[in-house]
Design a protein around this motif. Structure first.
Motif, PDB file in Angstrom:
ATOM      1  N   ASN A  40      -4.958 -81.073   1.454  1.00 35.35           N
ATOM      2  CA  ASN A  40      -4.080 -80.328   0.550  1.00 35.35           C
ATOM      3  C   ASN A  40      -2.709 -80.990   0.419  1.00 35.35           C
ATOM      4  O   ASN A  40      -2.178 -81.149  -0.678  1.00 35.35           O
ATOM      5  N   HIS A  55      -1.392 -76.572  -0.945  1.00 38.31           N
ATOM      6  CA  HIS A  55      -1.984 -75.387  -0.293  1.00 38.31           C
ATOM      7  C   HIS A  55      -2.356 -74.335  -1.339  1.00 38.31           C
ATOM      8  O   HIS A  55      -3.422 -73.711  -1.258  1.00 38.31           O
ATOM      9  N   MET A  59      -6.023 -72.902  -2.241  1.00 36.54           N
ATOM     10  CA  MET A  59      -6.437 -71.492  -2.247  1.00 36.54           C
ATOM     11  C   MET A  59      -7.325 -71.199  -3.469  1.00 36.54           C
ATOM     12  O   MET A  59      -8.333 -70.495  -3.369  1.00 36.54           O
ATOM     13  N   LEU A  97       2.146 -70.451   3.801  1.00 35.18           N
ATOM     14  CA  LEU A  97       0.717 -70.313   4.113  1.00 35.18           C
ATOM     15  C   LEU A  97       0.362 -68.857   4.410  1.00 35.18           C
ATOM     16  O   LEU A  97      -0.681 -68.355   3.994  1.00 35.18           O
ATOM     17  N   LEU A 100      -0.481 -66.684   1.488  1.00 34.74           N
ATOM     18  CA  LEU A 100      -1.668 -66.982   0.672  1.00 34.74           C
ATOM     19  C   LEU A 100      -2.751 -65.889   0.772  1.00 34.74           C
ATOM     20  O   LEU A 100      -3.332 -65.508  -0.255  1.00 34.74           O
ATOM     21  N   PHE A 104      -4.315 -64.216  -2.458  1.00 36.70           N
ATOM     22  CA  PHE A 104      -5.757 -64.402  -2.680  1.00 36.70           C
ATOM     23  C   PHE A 104      -6.451 -63.044  -2.823  1.00 36.70           C
ATOM     24  O   PHE A 104      -7.193 -62.788  -3.771  1.00 36.70           O
ATOM     25  N   LEU A 105      -6.196 -62.172  -1.855  1.00 35.58           N
ATOM     26  CA  LEU A 105      -6.897 -60.881  -1.842  1.00 35.58           C
ATOM     27  C   LEU A 105      -6.411 -59.981  -2.968  1.00 35.58           C
ATOM     28  O   LEU A 105      -7.204 -59.276  -3.605  1.00 35.58           O
ATOM     29  N   LEU A 136      -5.301 -58.653   5.244  1.00 35.86           N
ATOM     30  CA  LEU A 136      -6.593 -59.019   5.827  1.00 35.86           C
ATOM     31  C   LEU A 136      -7.381 -57.773   6.218  1.00 35.86           C
ATOM     32  O   LEU A 136      -8.548 -57.599   5.843  1.00 35.86           O
ATOM     33  N   PHE A 153     -13.001 -66.085   7.292  1.00 39.67           N
ATOM     34  CA  PHE A 153     -11.807 -66.920   7.432  1.00 39.67           C
ATOM     35  C   PHE A 153     -11.514 -67.212   8.899  1.00 39.67           C
ATOM     36  O   PHE A 153     -11.414 -66.272   9.698  1.00 39.67           O
ATOM     37  N   LEU A 155      -8.773 -67.983  11.176  1.00 37.36           N
ATOM     38  CA  LEU A 155      -7.308 -67.861  11.092  1.00 37.36           C
ATOM     39  C   LEU A 155      -6.712 -67.845  12.491  1.00 37.36           C
ATOM     40  O   LEU A 155      -7.147 -67.048  13.333  1.00 37.36           O
TER      41      LEU A 155
HETATM   42  C1  LIG Z   1      -3.292 -68.112   6.433  1.00 34.80           C
HETATM   43  C2  LIG Z   1      -3.538 -69.519   6.057  1.00 34.80           C
HETATM   44  C3  LIG Z   1      -4.323 -69.713   4.808  1.00 34.80           C
HETATM   45  C4  LIG Z   1      -4.260 -70.955   4.161  1.00 34.80           C
HETATM   46  C5  LIG Z   1      -4.970 -71.152   2.997  1.00 34.80           C
HETATM   47  N1  LIG Z   1      -4.931 -72.385   2.382  1.00 34.80           N
HETATM   48  C6  LIG Z   1      -4.220 -73.518   2.964  1.00 34.80           C
HETATM   49  C7  LIG Z   1      -5.028 -74.339   3.863  1.00 34.80           C
HETATM   50  C8  LIG Z   1      -6.361 -74.750   3.463  1.00 34.80           C
HETATM   51  C9  LIG Z   1      -6.739 -74.772   2.043  1.00 34.80           C
HETATM   52  C10 LIG Z   1      -6.946 -73.401   1.451  1.00 34.80           C
HETATM   53  C11 LIG Z   1      -5.645 -72.720   1.159  1.00 34.80           C
HETATM   54  N2  LIG Z   1      -5.703 -70.106   2.509  1.00 34.80           N
HETATM   55  N3  LIG Z   1      -6.508 -70.029   1.412  1.00 34.80           N
HETATM   56  C12 LIG Z   1      -7.055 -68.810   1.395  1.00 34.80           C
HETATM   57  C13 LIG Z   1      -6.605 -68.084   2.491  1.00 34.80           C
HETATM   58  C14 LIG Z   1      -6.984 -66.725   2.867  1.00 34.80           C
HETATM   59  C15 LIG Z   1      -7.006 -66.355   4.202  1.00 34.80           C
HETATM   60  C16 LIG Z   1      -7.407 -65.090   4.559  1.00 34.80           C
HETATM   61  C17 LIG Z   1      -7.776 -64.185   3.577  1.00 34.80           C
HETATM   62  F1  LIG Z   1      -8.185 -62.950   3.916  1.00 34.80           F
HETATM   63  C18 LIG Z   1      -7.753 -64.550   2.246  1.00 34.80           C
HETATM   64  C19 LIG Z   1      -7.364 -65.820   1.885  1.00 34.80           C
HETATM   65  C20 LIG Z   1      -5.747 -68.921   3.195  1.00 34.80           C
HETATM   66  N4  LIG Z   1      -5.063 -68.692   4.330  1.00 34.80           N
END
Ligand SMILES: CCc1cc(N2CCCCCC2)n2ncc(-c3ccc(F)cc3)c2n1
Length: 258
Positions: A40, A55, A59, A97, A100, A104-105, A136, A153, A155
């Motif tokens: 990323n 990042h 996502m 981060l 995100l 996303f949710l 989450l 995920f 995490l």
């Molecule tokens: C908390 C760090 C993080 C980083 C990240 N990246 C950055 C690193 C990797 C590439 C993907 C995008 N994403 N992408 C979705 C989530 C996400 C996590 C939990 C959830 F319930 C819904 C979505 C996410 N979370």
């Protein structure tokens, strides 16, 4: 790549994506696909953009790959979103981060409900900010009865700490008389991991050309097929996932046998 179709050899490069998906679904689809989503920062650097732009684009790729994995009939998709080592990153990047999951949710949960997707996580959520945990837990609660794809995920996850925690629990049970030394075996260890309720990964994908496991599911990946690609995660497409699945379907897995 050639595949057998109705007794004939077919060059799949001449087929459309839809035709290749149909062909792939006629063979065993990996039940559990795990992905280390790398590249990323490099994606952003190549475009003279800030790392967080990579990042954010990454996502969007999670959303795209989740849709396609659900369409392919994959049962579990585990994505390594934040490792225990990632806390070493600059605070502004971590703050970004940690927002995100909320974005996303907030935007994707309705579609995940329509698609019968269940949101789960592995790792230690206690160190995540309150807003991240809230998003989450709400998503896991709202989707807990869904029976389709499990979007899992990872995490604040680290495999070695997961294994140490499992060992401590088993030791405590032996001390309390709830387990005996004879009970301690591979199955007992597997049942004490955060992934106890999931099938082991059939296919591991890592993007951006890195070829290492980075403290990810070390116990669970013992018999997993690995597929590495130079593609940077933000550029990872349905085509890339299908190529990984087609490659997986060509391999005959031995689980240590002949
Ligand atoms: C908390 C760090 C993080 C980083 C990240 N990246 C950055 C690193 C990797 C590439 C993907 C995008 N994403 N992408 C979705 C989530 C996400 C996590 C939990 C959830 F319930 C819904 C979505 C996410 N979370």
């Amino acid at each position: 790549m050639f595949k057998k179709l109705l007794g004939k050899q077919v060059n799949i490069n001449t087929l459309s994506l839809e035709e290749r998906v149909a062909l792939s679904k006629s063979e065993p689809i990996p039940a559990h696909v795990a992905i280390i989503m790398d590249g990323n920062g490099r994606w952003a650097k190549k475009r003279a953009m800030p790392r967080v732009a990579g990042h954010h684009e990454g996502m969007k790729t999670v959303r795209k790959v989740t849709r396609f994995a659900s369409d392919l009939g994959i049962q579990v998709l585990t994505v390594y979103a934040f490792s225990t080592e990632n806390w070493k990153r600059p605070k502004p990047e971590i703050d970004f981060l940690m927002r995100l999951p909320v974005e996303f949710l907030g935007s994707f949960l309705p579609e995940m409900m329509e698609r019968n997707v269940r949101v789960e996580m592995i790792g230690d959520p206690s160190l995540l900010p309150a807003h991240t945990q809230k998003a989450l837990y709400e998503a896991m609660e709202e989707t807990k009865h869904n029976t389709g794809l499990i979007l899992n995920f990872a995490l604040n996850y680290g495999s070695r700490s997961e294994m140490v925690s499992a060992m401590k629990t088993m030791l405590q049970k032996v001390q309390d008389g709830h387990l005996t030394m004879q009970d301690i075996n591979e199955e007992c260890m597997t049942s004490h991991l955060m992934t106890a309720h999931l099938p082991e990964p059939d296919l591991l994908i890592r993007t951006s050309g890195e070829v290492r496991l980075s403290n990810f599911m070390l116990w669970q990946l013992a018999y997993t097929e690995f597929w590495f690609t130079d593609t940077l995660w933000p550029d990872f497409s349905e085509e890339n996932l299908l190529e990984a699945v087609e490659n997986y379907q060509k391999r005959n897995r031995r689980y240590g046998g002949l």
